[in-house]
Design a protein around this motif. Structure first.
Motif, mmCIF file in Angstrom:
data_model
loop_
_atom_site.group_PDB
_atom_site.id
_atom_site.type_symbol
_atom_site.label_atom_id
_atom_site.label_comp_id
_atom_site.label_asym_id
_atom_site.label_seq_id
_atom_site.Cartn_x
_atom_site.Cartn_y
_atom_site.Cartn_z
ATOM 1 N N ALA A 6 0.783 -1.241 -0.069
ATOM 2 C CA ALA A 6 -0.005 -0.048 -0.090
ATOM 3 C C ALA A 6 0.869 1.241 0.063
ATOM 4 N N LEU A 7 0.295 2.489 -0.363
ATOM 5 C CA LEU A 7 1.025 3.819 -0.413
ATOM 6 C C LEU A 7 0.470 4.386 0.945
ATOM 7 N N ASN A 8 1.314 5.289 1.159
ATOM 8 C CA ASN A 8 1.097 6.324 2.294
ATOM 9 C C ASN A 8 -0.281 7.074 2.227
ATOM 10 N N PHE A 9 -0.445 7.553 0.927
ATOM 11 C CA PHE A 9 -1.410 8.125 0.541
ATOM 12 C C PHE A 9 -1.640 8.222 -0.935
ATOM 13 N N THR A 10 -2.968 8.687 -1.423
ATOM 14 C CA THR A 10 -3.008 8.709 -2.931
ATOM 15 C C THR A 10 -2.042 9.689 -3.546
ATOM 16 N N PRO A 11 -1.610 9.310 -4.688
ATOM 17 C CA PRO A 11 -0.599 10.126 -5.089
ATOM 18 C C PRO A 11 -1.217 11.718 -5.505
ATOM 19 N N GLY A 12 -0.480 12.860 -5.234
ATOM 20 C CA GLY A 12 -0.917 13.977 -5.527
ATOM 21 C C GLY A 12 -1.966 14.571 -4.358
ATOM 22 N N THR A 13 -2.123 13.801 -3.380
ATOM 23 C CA THR A 13 -2.978 14.448 -2.047
ATOM 24 C C THR A 13 -2.341 14.867 -0.958
ATOM 25 N N ALA A 14 -0.985 14.561 -0.887
ATOM 26 C CA ALA A 14 -0.063 14.937 0.388
ATOM 27 C C ALA A 14 1.467 14.816 -0.198
ATOM 28 N N HIS A 15 2.288 15.184 0.832
ATOM 29 C CA HIS A 15 3.622 15.414 0.430
ATOM 30 C C HIS A 15 4.411 14.497 1.721
ATOM 31 N N SER A 16 5.372 13.613 1.412
ATOM 32 C CA SER A 16 6.080 13.250 2.220
ATOM 33 C C SER A 16 7.705 12.982 1.695
ATOM 34 N N TYR A 17 8.412 13.005 2.255
ATOM 35 C CA TYR A 17 9.865 13.130 1.607
ATOM 36 C C TYR A 17 10.074 11.546 1.620
ATOM 37 N N SER A 18 10.705 11.312 0.372
ATOM 38 C CA SER A 18 10.952 9.955 -0.026
ATOM 39 C C SER A 18 12.271 9.339 -0.349
ATOM 40 N N ASN A 19 13.224 8.895 0.567
ATOM 41 C CA ASN A 19 14.491 8.417 0.157
ATOM 42 C C ASN A 19 14.181 7.117 -1.069
ATOM 43 N N THR A 20 13.377 6.470 -0.813
ATOM 44 C CA THR A 20 13.146 5.226 -2.049
ATOM 45 C C THR A 20 12.962 6.165 -3.134
ATOM 46 N N GLY A 21 12.138 7.168 -3.334
ATOM 47 C CA GLY A 21 11.902 7.905 -4.691
ATOM 48 C C GLY A 21 13.099 8.194 -5.317
ATOM 49 N N PHE A 22 14.087 8.686 -4.422
ATOM 50 C CA PHE A 22 15.316 9.097 -4.975
ATOM 51 C C PHE A 22 16.257 7.812 -5.242
ATOM 52 N N ASN A 23 16.121 6.900 -4.601
ATOM 53 C CA ASN A 23 16.965 5.712 -5.211
ATOM 54 C C ASN A 23 16.201 5.381 -6.433
ATOM 55 N N LEU A 24 14.892 5.264 -6.507
ATOM 56 C CA LEU A 24 14.305 4.900 -7.951
ATOM 57 C C LEU A 24 14.875 5.760 -8.963
ATOM 58 N N LEU A 25 14.740 7.037 -8.819
ATOM 59 C CA LEU A 25 15.110 7.915 -9.972
ATOM 60 C C LEU A 25 16.756 7.580 -10.373
ATOM 61 N N ALA A 26 17.534 7.235 -9.493
ATOM 62 C CA ALA A 26 18.958 7.108 -9.664
ATOM 63 C C ALA A 26 19.096 5.744 -10.637
ATOM 64 N N ILE A 27 18.004 4.664 -10.367
ATOM 65 C CA ILE A 27 18.157 3.653 -11.125
ATOM 66 C C ILE A 27 17.594 3.958 -12.427
#
Length: 394
Positions: A6-27
């Protein structure tokens, strides 16, 4: 990450800093460019900007010339605290103050990726409803003491860092790198910036004196609507206080938390009753709902004891009542004390812990919420059956 359901929230409805997101961007950069993220960064960013002493920490065994060892400073003494991992993209940048300033100069006189990249990188994000936030593509965009500021902090193991730029102040940049866990890089950086900034004269507002009933009404226990973490606001000698510092009334229903930029607004229902709070930190809105403090007895806490497992985290926790307190045992030897805050809710070093029940009142799940993981569920395992009694030998 691939095990998460599951996600923390529906995309576009809230903001949470994401280390995982930056890891994926590097990949993603690596896959699209056909190069390692290290090689792409060196060829496309570091070398063109003259950042000759910058690289990614993609091999923690590599010897890096002049590298500063990181330390943890505590009452018990000073110990080494190094990041022994190859994960990067979310952090892990090996660099110098000089190289960071060269990177910031690219925002003033773009030499890599062009002006459109810089403008896009500094465009604030928006929610689906159009509400703007103070975070952009890896940067915080806000004002500090009336001056536009672009900044970001970072930290891993015993390292602490902060980088800022003031676009309207002749492109002034400040970079701070520290190798002690107790170093306040953010505070130090702004102290340096203040020496060079042309700050507007602060506006002095007459003090607002809130009446005693208004202060008493705001005191109480609240729960973060997103993360479920509890917030206690206490009234002591006519002064409201919170973990973030003293709370000062600015106008009717509006307060400042601590000495920084956090504003707290009282929210009411249609009948005018206080239903919660809303904090605004440089455009980042967090809402809290009022809750009743929980005071479970030993029998109630004993009913929560048992083993709870998460297939997503691949972890099993054992909850037990020891003496008059509820604790979590986590392998190999961690014991995490839990303090009750609201009904079936507890606080501990592991985060906010909530227990869920079925329609009959039986406990079925445990949830852990932290700043970046808002509702990680652990299912309650069935208690092992007692061993069968041995028959009498004949």
């Amino acid at each position: 990450m691939s095990r998460q359901k599951a996600l923390n929230f529906t995309p576009g409805t809230a903001h949470s800093y994401s280390n995982t997101g930056f890891n994926l961007l590097a990949i993603l950069v690596s896959r699209v460019s056909g190069k390692s993220f290290q090689d792409f960064s060196r060829e496309s960013i570091f070398a063109p900007l003259g950042m000759t002493r910058t690289s990614w920490g993609d091999d923690f065994t590599r010897v890096v010339r002049d590298r500063a060892i990181a330390y943890t400073v505590a009452d018990t003494g000073v110990t080494m605290n190094m990041p022994f991992e190859n994960v990067h993209g979310n952090g892990g940048l090996l660099t110098t103050v000089g190289d960071l300033l060269r990177w910031n100069e690219n925002a003033v006189n773009p030499r890599v990726f062009g002006r459109s990249f810089v403008d896009l990188q500094r465009t604030r994000g928006r929610f689906n409803n159009g509400e703007e936030i103070n975070y952009s593509a890896g940067l915080y965009i806000n004002d500090w003491k009336g001056v536009p500021e672009v900044n970001h902090s970072g930290g891993t193991a015993g390292y602490r860092a902060w980088l800022a730029q003031y676009p309207t102040q002749r492109g002034l940049s400040v970079a701070v790198l520290c190798n002690a866990s107790d170093a306040p890089a953010w505070t130090l950086g702004r102290q340096v910036a203040e020496m060079f900034l042309d700050l507007p004269r602060p506006t002095t507002l007459p003090p607002f004196a809130a009446d005693a009933p208004a202060l008493a009404e705001a005191a109480g226990l609240y729960r973060n609507v997103a993360t479920h973490e509890a917030l206690s606001i206490d009234l002591d000698g006519g002064q409201l206080r919170s973990p973030g510092g003293p709370i000062t009334p600015l106008s009717k229903g509006l307060f400042r938390v601590g000495s920084g930029s956090i504003r707290m607004q009282v929210e009411r229902d249609g009948a005018g009753r206080l239903r919660g709070l809303r904090t605004d930190t440089l455009g980042e809105i967090v809402r809290f709902e009022r809750v009743v403090a929980g005071k479970p007895g030993a029998t109630e806490m004993a009913a929560l004891a048992g083993e709870y497992a998460s297939d997503e985290a691949e972890v099993t926790l054992r909850v037990a009542l020891e003496g008059d307190r509820l604790v979590i045992h986590r392998r190999p030897d961690a014991i995490i004390a839990l303090t009750p805050n609201y009904a079936d809710g507890f606080a501990g070093s592991i985060g906010q812990v909530r227990f869920f029940r079925d329609k009959k009142g039986g406990v079925t799940e445990l949830s852990i919420s932290q700043a970046r993981v808002w509702d990680l569920r652990f299912r309650r395992l069935a208690a092992a059956a007692p061993p069968a009694a041995m028959g009498r030998a004949r």
